[in-house]
Scaffold this motif. Structure first.
Motif, PDB file in Angstrom:
ATOM      1  N   ALA A  59       0.819  -1.761  -0.097  1.00 55.00           N
ATOM      2  CA  ALA A  59       0.018   0.327   0.123  1.00 55.00           C
ATOM      3  C   ALA A  59       0.991   1.131   0.001  1.00 55.00           C
ATOM      4  CB  ALA A  59      -1.123  -0.002   0.850  1.00 55.00           C
ATOM      5  N   THR A  68      -3.566   5.653  -5.097  1.00 55.62           N
ATOM      6  CA  THR A  68      -5.137   5.861  -4.197  1.00 55.62           C
ATOM      7  C   THR A  68      -5.553   4.595  -3.355  1.00 55.62           C
ATOM      8  OG1 THR A  68      -3.931   8.045  -3.891  1.00 55.62           O
ATOM      9  CG2 THR A  68      -5.371   7.401  -2.311  1.00 55.62           C
ATOM     10  N   ASP A  69      -6.745   4.561  -4.990  1.00 61.54           N
ATOM     11  CA  ASP A  69      -7.225   3.236  -4.566  1.00 61.54           C
ATOM     12  C   ASP A  69      -6.965   2.164  -4.738  1.00 61.54           C
ATOM     13  OD1 ASP A  69      -9.212   5.334  -5.212  1.00 61.54           O
ATOM     14  OD2 ASP A  69      -9.571   4.906  -7.490  1.00 61.54           O
ATOM     15  N   LYS A  72      -5.681   2.029  -1.369  1.00 59.84           N
ATOM     16  CA  LYS A  72      -7.093   1.607   0.006  1.00 59.84           C
ATOM     17  C   LYS A  72      -7.623   0.004   0.238  1.00 59.84           C
ATOM     18  CE  LYS A  72      -8.897   6.268  -0.383  1.00 59.84           C
ATOM     19  NZ  LYS A  72      -9.948   6.734  -1.116  1.00 59.84           N
ATOM     20  N   GLN A  73      -6.892  -0.327  -1.281  1.00 56.28           N
ATOM     21  CA  GLN A  73      -7.749  -1.744  -1.408  1.00 56.28           C
ATOM     22  C   GLN A  73      -7.358  -2.867  -0.164  1.00 56.28           C
ATOM     23  OE1 GLN A  73      -8.051  -3.107  -4.941  1.00 56.28           O
ATOM     24  NE2 GLN A  73      -9.434  -5.281  -4.242  1.00 56.28           N
ATOM     25  N   LEU A  98      -4.267   4.915   5.962  1.00 54.49           N
ATOM     26  CA  LEU A  98      -5.942   4.168   5.557  1.00 54.49           C
ATOM     27  C   LEU A  98      -7.029   5.853   5.208  1.00 54.49           C
ATOM     28  CD1 LEU A  98      -7.576   3.183   3.560  1.00 54.49           C
ATOM     29  CD2 LEU A  98      -8.642   2.388   5.388  1.00 54.49           C
ATOM     30  N   LEU A 101      -4.838   8.965   3.702  1.00 55.42           N
ATOM     31  CA  LEU A 101      -5.497   8.532   2.723  1.00 55.42           C
ATOM     32  C   LEU A 101      -6.889   9.448   1.791  1.00 55.42           C
ATOM     33  CD1 LEU A 101      -3.437   5.379   1.606  1.00 55.42           C
ATOM     34  CD2 LEU A 101      -2.323   7.596   0.670  1.00 55.42           C
ATOM     35  N   GLU A 102      -7.394   8.994   3.115  1.00 60.77           N
ATOM     36  CA  GLU A 102      -8.709   9.012   2.641  1.00 60.77           C
ATOM     37  C   GLU A 102      -9.255  10.770   2.735  1.00 60.77           C
ATOM     38  OE1 GLU A 102     -11.341   6.774   4.917  1.00 60.77           O
ATOM     39  OE2 GLU A 102     -11.586   4.656   3.115  1.00 60.77           O
TER      40      GLU A 102
END
Length: 103
Positions: A59, A68-69, A72-73, A98, A101-102
């Protein structure tokens, strides 16, 4: 022989060597080869789905590459793995990352 080649040689002898696989992922990551690094970390979690640091390092590499997506996953998967094994420290670090990143 350089470290990268040494780790590859170890994995040729034992493809399930988790420490060598993690080390190879870290080497690729330090050299900026995001796809190779993430590939090694993903292989590692296929071998051992509870290896929380592999999710975290993958990550981080993805986030540096502005993917980024995907980052996050992997963090969500890693948080689940850390919770499953009671690794509260890794779980907390991944949750913090996380959250960053959000925003």
């Amino acid at each position: 022989m350089d470290r990268l080649q040494m780790l590859k040689d170890l994995l040729t002898q034992d493809p399930n060597n988790q420490l060598a696989r993690y080390g190879l992922g870290m080497e690729y990551s330090s050299k900026g080869d995001v796809d190779a690094a993430v590939g090694e970390f993903k292989t590692l979690v296929q071998i051992n789905p509870d290896y929380a640091n592999a999710y975290f390092m993958a990550a981080q590499a993805l986030a540096k590459a502005e993917r980024t997506d995907e980052a996050k996953q992997l963090l969500m998967q890693g948080i689940t793995a850390a919770a499953r094994t009671g690794n509260h420290h890794a779980q907390s670090e991944m949750q913090s990352f996380l959250d960053e990143l959000e925003y």
